[in-house]
Motif scaffolding. Structure first.
Motif: not given
Length: 346
Positions: A38-40, A48-49, A68-72, A87-91
């Motif tokens: 989930e990306v916001v 720096r996410p 890895l997700f953020f690097r991609a 971004v804010r990321i929820r995995m």
């Protein structure tokens, strides 16, 4: 004036089983087991996410810029000469890392697909080929046979010619399900690669090429009784057996219990068996054979995923909060569940 909301969406990416049977570095199958990203849009620093990881399987994953997700995700913007958004990321991690089920491929594909969605909302479009190549470039090991089915879904054959990745998706029979046994230990892909020889005898190469043709033909014509022979391999599985000595016994137990054929999934440690019935009995036989060799493990019974990575917009689609081994009906055949002692299923 209507309020302007930050961009927010979810990317769902399926697990994969690469090196399928004789298809070393060339055949991969997408499975109905998913990592959710989930990306916001938001935050103060694009470099720096803010990353939150849910699920015990993701406990060891990094939450900084090295994720890895953020690097991609970031690499896509850099390839276009643009700065990525903060971004804010929820995995939500449901695919075990280091188990031969394409966990790193989901992160690479998910990050690139997420970036592609941001660009689309800005009026820029990435082709499917661009997404594939960027995802392969970011995946640990750069394995198209893991990345392509995660992106495209289904059974995918891949090859690389003059630096260009070719990926062809082919239908996978609805009659078949994958029985997955995952040992309690992981197998290092790089360590497994080091066990492989620098060259192969001609007989081993022709053995595998013939069985790739046989496997694809058997799947497309419904000659499932040929799958057992077609899933034989001489290019990587015998060498990786040094890291997993119990593997042949577990594969033989799966076939004896009713599977058409079985093999190592990816670089291991999971094993995948293909069957059209007796699924829980097959999985229980695999677990019992492993336990007899001192190996504990868990299991899942999964259908093939036909759709690959997809974007869900929570503002326009109802998205249920995921639970362990639970997925929306439109994405998954049924909850992936471990075998219970004393239960039978067909």
């Amino acid at each position: 004036m209507a309020p302007v909301f930050p961009v927010a969406f979810t990317v769902l990416v399926p697990a994969t089983s690469a090196n399928l049977g004789p298809g070393f570095d060339s055949l991969g199958l997408a499975l109905q087991l998913y990592n959710r990203f989930e990306v916001v849009e938001g935050g103060n620093d694009p470099q720096r996410p803010v990353i939150q990881i849910e699920g015990s399987l993701g406990a060891g994953l990094p939450t900084g810029p090295e994720n890895l997700f953020f690097r991609a995700f970031s690499s896509v913007f850099l390839s276009k000469g643009m700065e990525p958004p903060a971004v804010r990321i929820r995995m939500v991690i449901q695919i075990p890392p280091g188990a031969g089920l394409g966990s790193s491929a989901t992160a690479a594909v998910g990050g690139v697909v997420a970036a592609s969605e941001f660009l689309r909302l800005r009026g820029l479009t990435l082709s499917e080929q661009e997404i594939l190549e960027l995802a392969v470039a970011n995946e640990q090991g750069n394995h198209p046979d893991n990345v392509a089915p995660a992106l495209l879904g289904g059974l995918v054959a891949t090859t690389v010619r003059d630096g260009k990745i070719h990926a062809v998706k082919t239908p996978f029979p609805d009659a078949l399900k994958a029985v997955i046994f995952t040992p309690s230990f992981s197998m290092d892909t790089l360590a497994g690669r080091k066990l492989l020889p620098p060259s192969y005898p001609k007989d081993d190469v022709t053995f595998n090429t013939g069985r790739v043709a046989l496997l694809l033909s058997a799947l497309q014509t419904g000659r499932y009784e040929l799958i057992g022979e077609a899933m034989q391999d001489r290019l990587h599985q015998p060498y990786r057996q040094a890291l997993f000595p119990a593997m042949p016994d577990i594969i033989n137990a799966a076939v004896a219990a009713g599977a058409y054929g079985a093999c190592l999934s990816g670089g291991g440690s999971s094993l995948i068996a293909l069957a059209s019935s007796r699924f829980q009995e097959i999985l229980r036989a695999m677990q019992e054979a492993a336990r007899a060799r001192g190996v504990e493990g868990t299991g899942l019974i999964l259908r093939a995923d036909k759709h690959g990575a997809r974007v869900i917009n929570p503002r326009h689609h109802r998205v249920r909060r995921p639970r362990a081994h639970y997925y929306e009906d439109q994405f998954c055949w049924s909850p992936a569940r471990p075998v219970k002692e004393g239960s039978l299923g067909h």
